[in-house]
Design an enzyme around this catalytic site. Structure first.
Site, PDB file in Angstrom:
ATOM      1  N   ASN A   1       0.843  -1.198   0.000  1.00 24.36           N
ATOM      2  CA  ASN A   1       0.000   0.000   0.000  1.00 24.36           C
ATOM      3  C   ASN A   1       0.876   1.245   0.000  1.00 24.36           C
ATOM      4  O   ASN A   1       1.387   1.660   1.044  1.00 24.36           O
ATOM      5  CB  ASN A   1      -0.926  -0.024   1.226  1.00 24.36           C
TER       6      ASN A   1
ATOM      7  N   CYS B   1      -2.021   5.257   0.922  1.00 22.51           N
ATOM      8  CA  CYS B   1      -2.902   5.739   1.996  1.00 22.51           C
ATOM      9  C   CYS B   1      -2.838   7.259   2.067  1.00 22.51           C
ATOM     10  O   CYS B   1      -1.764   7.826   2.285  1.00 22.51           O
ATOM     11  CB  CYS B   1      -2.500   5.133   3.346  1.00 22.51           C
TER      12      CYS B   1
END
Ligand code: SIN
Length: 295
Positions: free
Chosen positions: A128, A131
């Site tokens: 990820n 974010c």
């Protein structure tokens, strides 16, 4: 092999439906409601090197056809995830798991991915770099092709698991980031993470979210996500996991027609905890109706 079966980075899924990270806890919480083995896999709660309390509240705001979140990567840290959360999930889920990893430096990402590399039933790492709710990490990697490539390259050296890089839509050209990450060795891509947004409370005249801004998800973002999945899947050779506002079997099929190899379902889990199961149950009839086959 069932007609819903798809392949993702060399691993077969019974079907293409995956609950998106951050909307399905560590999975076992939902096993009280239904047999979660019906899912393709589960992308578990975003995990960082150290435990995180997350952002101050309020960190959820509703809006038309969607919601804003500024959770801030609340999680117990990789040690606890591996030693306490995954054993609970393993009791009720018997398929390869997708570990979603966040960080604040390249070293953080490498550390956490190395830890997950040693866990046999982790099938994929979802990196990820998107974010929008933390400072000095998360999306700041995903908005620069150079930084996105650097972290991908470093993580690829740290793990033999397939690495799926989760991209942010908050850029001018998501295809440029996608291509940079592919060149750096990514095995797959997932997109889109949330769109940066905000709300103001008319009574207080202040932002609703304590963090001021948050990430927009839900049906409102579906056409944006679809367009990005369409563009990216034509610009790269690696598989793309499509997500962003999917809430029914028809949305999932539309996303796969756009080029997705599999789909993640996020905000829909928060309004209906059975959303993923319903999508899986409804897929065969929708495929029949529209004469669509997978793969
Ligand atoms: C959050 O924890 O703030 C959401 C995670 C994300 O958007 O990647």
């Amino acid at each position: 092999m069932g007609k819903l079966s798809v392949e993702l980075c060399g691993i077969r899924l019974d079907n293409p439906v995956i609950p998106a990270s951050g909307t399905f806890g560590f999975g076992y919480e939902f096993a009280e409601l239904y047999d979660i083995n019906c899912l393709g896999t589960i992308s578990i709660k975003g995990t960082t090197r150290e435990p995180r309390f997350g952002n101050p509240t309020p960190r959820i705001a509703e809006c038309a056809s969607g919601m804003l979140n500024s959770v801030g990567l609340q999680n117990p840290g990789v040690e606890k995830v591996i030693n306490e959360e995954l054993p609970k999930l393993r009791k009720c889920f018997h398929k390869p798991i997708m570990a979603n990893v966040s960080g604040f430096s390249v070293e953080d990402y490498v550390y956490t991915c190395e830890k997950f590399d040693g866990v046999e039933d982790i099938g994929w790492i979802e990196l990820n770099i998107s974010c929008p709710n933390v400072h000095g990490g998360g999306m700041s990697f995903g908005t620069s092709a150079k930084d996105a490539a650097e972290v991908t390259r470093a993580v690829k050296k740290a793990t033999k698991k397939p690495v799926i890089v989760k991209l942010t839509p908050n850029v001018t050209s998501i295809t440029d980031i996608a291509k940079a990450v592919e060149d750096a060795g990514a095995d797959g891509l997932s997109l889109i993470n949330t769109l940066l947004g905000m709300r103001i409370d008319l009574r207080t005249k202040k932002p609703v979210l304590a963090n001021r801004t948050g990430g927009l998800s839900g049906p409102a973002v579906f056409p944006v996500a679809l367009r990005m999945v369409y563009d990216v899947s034509r610009a790269v050779k690696i598989p793309v996991v499509g997500m962003g506002g999917i809430s029914c079997a028809e949305d999932a099929l539309e996303m796969m027609l756009a080029g997705a190899a599999a789909v993640e379902v996020g905000a829909a889990n928060l309004t209906d905890p059975f959303a993923c199961k319903k999508i899986i149950d409804d897929l065969p009839a929708a495929m029949e109706k529209y004469n669509i086959t997978l793969n």
